[in-house]
Design a protein around this motif. Structure first.
Motif, PDB file in Angstrom:
ATOM      1  N   PRO A 111     -13.753 -23.314  48.923  1.00  0.00           N
ATOM      2  CA  PRO A 111     -15.132 -22.816  48.906  1.00  0.00           C
ATOM      3  C   PRO A 111     -15.612 -22.590  47.472  1.00  0.00           C
ATOM      4  O   PRO A 111     -14.892 -22.010  46.668  1.00  0.00           O
ATOM      5  N   ASP A 112     -16.771 -23.091  47.171  1.00  0.00           N
ATOM      6  CA  ASP A 112     -17.361 -22.851  45.858  1.00  0.00           C
ATOM      7  C   ASP A 112     -18.730 -22.170  45.966  1.00  0.00           C
ATOM      8  O   ASP A 112     -19.423 -22.003  44.982  1.00  0.00           O
ATOM      9  N   ILE A 113     -19.068 -21.795  47.179  1.00  0.00           N
ATOM     10  CA  ILE A 113     -20.316 -21.069  47.429  1.00  0.00           C
ATOM     11  C   ILE A 113     -19.948 -19.778  48.131  1.00  0.00           C
ATOM     12  O   ILE A 113     -19.317 -19.794  49.182  1.00  0.00           O
ATOM     13  N   SER A 114     -20.349 -18.673  47.538  1.00  0.00           N
ATOM     14  CA  SER A 114     -19.954 -17.374  48.058  1.00  0.00           C
ATOM     15  C   SER A 114     -21.179 -16.487  48.250  1.00  0.00           C
ATOM     16  O   SER A 114     -22.043 -16.424  47.371  1.00  0.00           O
ATOM     17  N   LEU A 115     -21.221 -15.795  49.356  1.00  0.00           N
ATOM     18  CA  LEU A 115     -22.323 -14.864  49.593  1.00  0.00           C
ATOM     19  C   LEU A 115     -22.303 -13.710  48.603  1.00  0.00           C
ATOM     20  O   LEU A 115     -23.335 -13.138  48.285  1.00  0.00           O
ATOM     21  N   THR A 116     -21.127 -13.348  48.121  1.00  0.00           N
ATOM     22  CA  THR A 116     -21.026 -12.189  47.230  1.00  0.00           C
ATOM     23  C   THR A 116     -21.078 -12.551  45.752  1.00  0.00           C
ATOM     24  O   THR A 116     -21.432 -11.721  44.935  1.00  0.00           O
ATOM     25  N   VAL A 117     -20.736 -13.796  45.393  1.00  0.00           N
ATOM     26  CA  VAL A 117     -20.663 -14.180  43.985  1.00  0.00           C
ATOM     27  C   VAL A 117     -21.771 -15.143  43.575  1.00  0.00           C
ATOM     28  O   VAL A 117     -22.292 -15.065  42.478  1.00  0.00           O
ATOM     29  N   CYS A 118     -22.154 -16.042  44.450  1.00  0.00           N
ATOM     30  CA  CYS A 118     -23.107 -17.100  44.135  1.00  0.00           C
ATOM     31  C   CYS A 118     -24.472 -16.538  43.716  1.00  0.00           C
ATOM     32  O   CYS A 118     -25.061 -15.719  44.410  1.00  0.00           O
ATOM     33  N   GLY A 119     -24.968 -17.016  42.557  1.00  0.00           N
ATOM     34  CA  GLY A 119     -26.267 -16.567  42.068  1.00  0.00           C
ATOM     35  C   GLY A 119     -27.407 -16.898  43.017  1.00  0.00           C
ATOM     36  O   GLY A 119     -28.341 -16.121  43.173  1.00  0.00           O
ATOM     37  N   TYR A 120     -27.331 -18.069  43.682  1.00  0.00           N
ATOM     38  CA  TYR A 120     -28.386 -18.454  44.622  1.00  0.00           C
ATOM     39  C   TYR A 120     -28.481 -17.459  45.770  1.00  0.00           C
ATOM     40  O   TYR A 120     -29.573 -17.051  46.159  1.00  0.00           O
ATOM     41  N   SER A 121     -27.337 -17.081  46.317  1.00  0.00           N
ATOM     42  CA  SER A 121     -27.374 -16.166  47.456  1.00  0.00           C
ATOM     43  C   SER A 121     -27.893 -14.791  47.038  1.00  0.00           C
ATOM     44  O   SER A 121     -28.566 -14.120  47.810  1.00  0.00           O
ATOM     45  N   LYS A 122     -27.608 -14.404  45.809  1.00  0.00           N
ATOM     46  CA  LYS A 122     -28.110 -13.106  45.326  1.00  0.00           C
ATOM     47  C   LYS A 122     -29.634 -13.125  45.211  1.00  0.00           C
ATOM     48  O   LYS A 122     -30.297 -12.166  45.582  1.00  0.00           O
ATOM     49  N   VAL A 123     -30.175 -14.227  44.698  1.00  0.00           N
ATOM     50  CA  VAL A 123     -31.633 -14.340  44.581  1.00  0.00           C
ATOM     51  C   VAL A 123     -32.258 -14.414  45.966  1.00  0.00           C
ATOM     52  O   VAL A 123     -33.267 -13.761  46.241  1.00  0.00           O
ATOM     53  N   LEU A 124     -31.662 -15.217  46.848  1.00  0.00           N
ATOM     54  CA  LEU A 124     -32.207 -15.336  48.200  1.00  0.00           C
ATOM     55  C   LEU A 124     -32.179 -14.005  48.932  1.00  0.00           C
ATOM     56  O   LEU A 124     -33.079 -13.702  49.716  1.00  0.00           O
ATOM     57  N   GLU A 125     -31.166 -13.189  48.665  1.00  0.00           N
ATOM     58  CA  GLU A 125     -31.098 -11.861  49.280  1.00  0.00           C
ATOM     59  C   GLU A 125     -32.335 -11.042  48.919  1.00  0.00           C
ATOM     60  O   GLU A 125     -32.858 -10.296  49.732  1.00  0.00           O
ATOM     61  N   ILE A 126     -32.834 -11.236  47.713  1.00  0.00           N
ATOM     62  CA  ILE A 126     -33.997 -10.473  47.248  1.00  0.00           C
ATOM     63  C   ILE A 126     -35.298 -11.051  47.794  1.00  0.00           C
ATOM     64  O   ILE A 126     -36.142 -10.321  48.289  1.00  0.00           O
ATOM     65  N   ILE A 127     -35.477 -12.366  47.727  1.00  0.00           N
ATOM     66  CA  ILE A 127     -36.800 -12.945  48.004  1.00  0.00           C
ATOM     67  C   ILE A 127     -36.932 -13.659  49.338  1.00  0.00           C
ATOM     68  O   ILE A 127     -38.015 -14.121  49.675  1.00  0.00           O
ATOM     69  N   SER A 128     -35.863 -13.760  50.119  1.00  0.00           N
ATOM     70  CA  SER A 128     -35.944 -14.576  51.330  1.00  0.00           C
ATOM     71  C   SER A 128     -36.718 -13.920  52.464  1.00  0.00           C
ATOM     72  O   SER A 128     -37.159 -14.597  53.377  1.00  0.00           O
ATOM     73  N   ASN A 129     -36.896 -12.635  52.431  1.00  0.00           N
ATOM     74  CA  ASN A 129     -37.693 -11.967  53.450  1.00  0.00           C
ATOM     75  C   ASN A 129     -39.149 -12.405  53.304  1.00  0.00           C
ATOM     76  O   ASN A 129     -39.703 -12.353  52.208  1.00  0.00           O
ATOM     77  N   LYS A 130     -39.758 -12.832  54.404  1.00  0.00           N
ATOM     78  CA  LYS A 130     -41.137 -13.335  54.305  1.00  0.00           C
ATOM     79  C   LYS A 130     -42.095 -12.280  53.780  1.00  0.00           C
ATOM     80  O   LYS A 130     -43.025 -12.595  53.045  1.00  0.00           O
ATOM     81  N   TRP A 131     -41.862 -11.026  54.117  1.00  0.00           N
ATOM     82  CA  TRP A 131     -42.765  -9.971  53.659  1.00  0.00           C
ATOM     83  C   TRP A 131     -42.628  -9.767  52.159  1.00  0.00           C
ATOM     84  O   TRP A 131     -43.611  -9.492  51.476  1.00  0.00           O
ATOM     85  N   THR A 132     -41.428  -9.910  51.626  1.00  0.00           N
ATOM     86  CA  THR A 132     -41.214  -9.770  50.187  1.00  0.00           C
ATOM     87  C   THR A 132     -42.063 -10.778  49.438  1.00  0.00           C
ATOM     88  O   THR A 132     -42.781 -10.430  48.499  1.00  0.00           O
ATOM     89  N   ALA A 133     -41.972 -12.030  49.826  1.00  0.00           N
ATOM     90  CA  ALA A 133     -42.731 -13.075  49.147  1.00  0.00           C
ATOM     91  C   ALA A 133     -44.233 -12.806  49.243  1.00  0.00           C
ATOM     92  O   ALA A 133     -44.959 -12.935  48.251  1.00  0.00           O
ATOM     93  N   LEU A 134     -44.700 -12.394  50.412  1.00  0.00           N
ATOM     94  CA  LEU A 134     -46.135 -12.154  50.584  1.00  0.00           C
ATOM     95  C   LEU A 134     -46.608 -10.944  49.788  1.00  0.00           C
ATOM     96  O   LEU A 134     -47.715 -10.945  49.237  1.00  0.00           O
TER      97      LEU A 134
END
Length: 131
Positions: free
Chosen positions: A11-34
C-alpha cells in the motif's frame, strides 16, 4: 512473476498519512465547499450564509462553520450588541484554498456533463443486464 504481482504491491496510499486524504478530509463535505464559496467575497453574517446556500439546515451550517473555524480556515467575529452580531470570513489559510476550489468549479463546468452521460450509460447497461 512480474514486478507488479499482488504479492509485491505494498500500500502506498494511506488514510492517515497521505496528503490527498488529509485535504479531502477537510474539503470533501459538500457544505464545506459551499461555505467557502459563500465567504469568497468577504465577511458575511451567519444568517446571510444560510440564505445563500440552498438546502443547508441551521444545524449543518453551525457544525460546518465550527469545523472550519477549528481547522483554521475561517474567522468568527462577534460584535457585542443585543443580540450579538456574528460574522464569518476566510482566514489567510482559507483564502489559500480559493484557487483550488475555483479549479474544481471550472472542472465541473467543463466536465460534469460527461460524468452525467457516463452515469446514464452505465445505469442503462446495468438495467439491460438485469432485464
Amino acid at each position: 512473476m512480474s514486478a507488479h504481482s499482488k504479492k509485491s504491491i505494498q500500500p502506498d496510499i494511506s488514510l492517515t498519512v497521505c496528503g490527498y486524504s488529509k485535504v479531502l478530509e477537510i474539503i470533501s463535505n459538500k457544505w464545506t465547499a459551499l461555505i467557502i464559496y459563500a465567504l469568497e467575497d468577504g465577511r458575511i453574517r451567519y444568517g446571510e450564509i444560510g440564505k445563500r446556500i440552498e438546502g443547508i439546515s441551521k444545524k449543518m451550517l453551525t457544525q460546518t462553520l465550527r469545523q472550519l473555524e477549528r481547522d483554521g480556515l475561517i474567522r468568527r467575529d462577534v460584535t457585542p450588541s443585543i443580540p450579538p452580531i456574528v460574522a464569518y470570513s476566510l482566514s489567510p489559510l482559507g483564502e489559500s484554498l480559493i484557487p483550488l476550489m475555483l479549479e474544481l468549479k471550472q472542472w465541473a463546468k467543463t466536465h460534469y456533463s460527461l460524468v452525467e452521460q457516463a452515469r446514464a450509460a452505465y445505469d442503462h447497461s446495468v438495467s439491460q443486464e438485469h432485464s
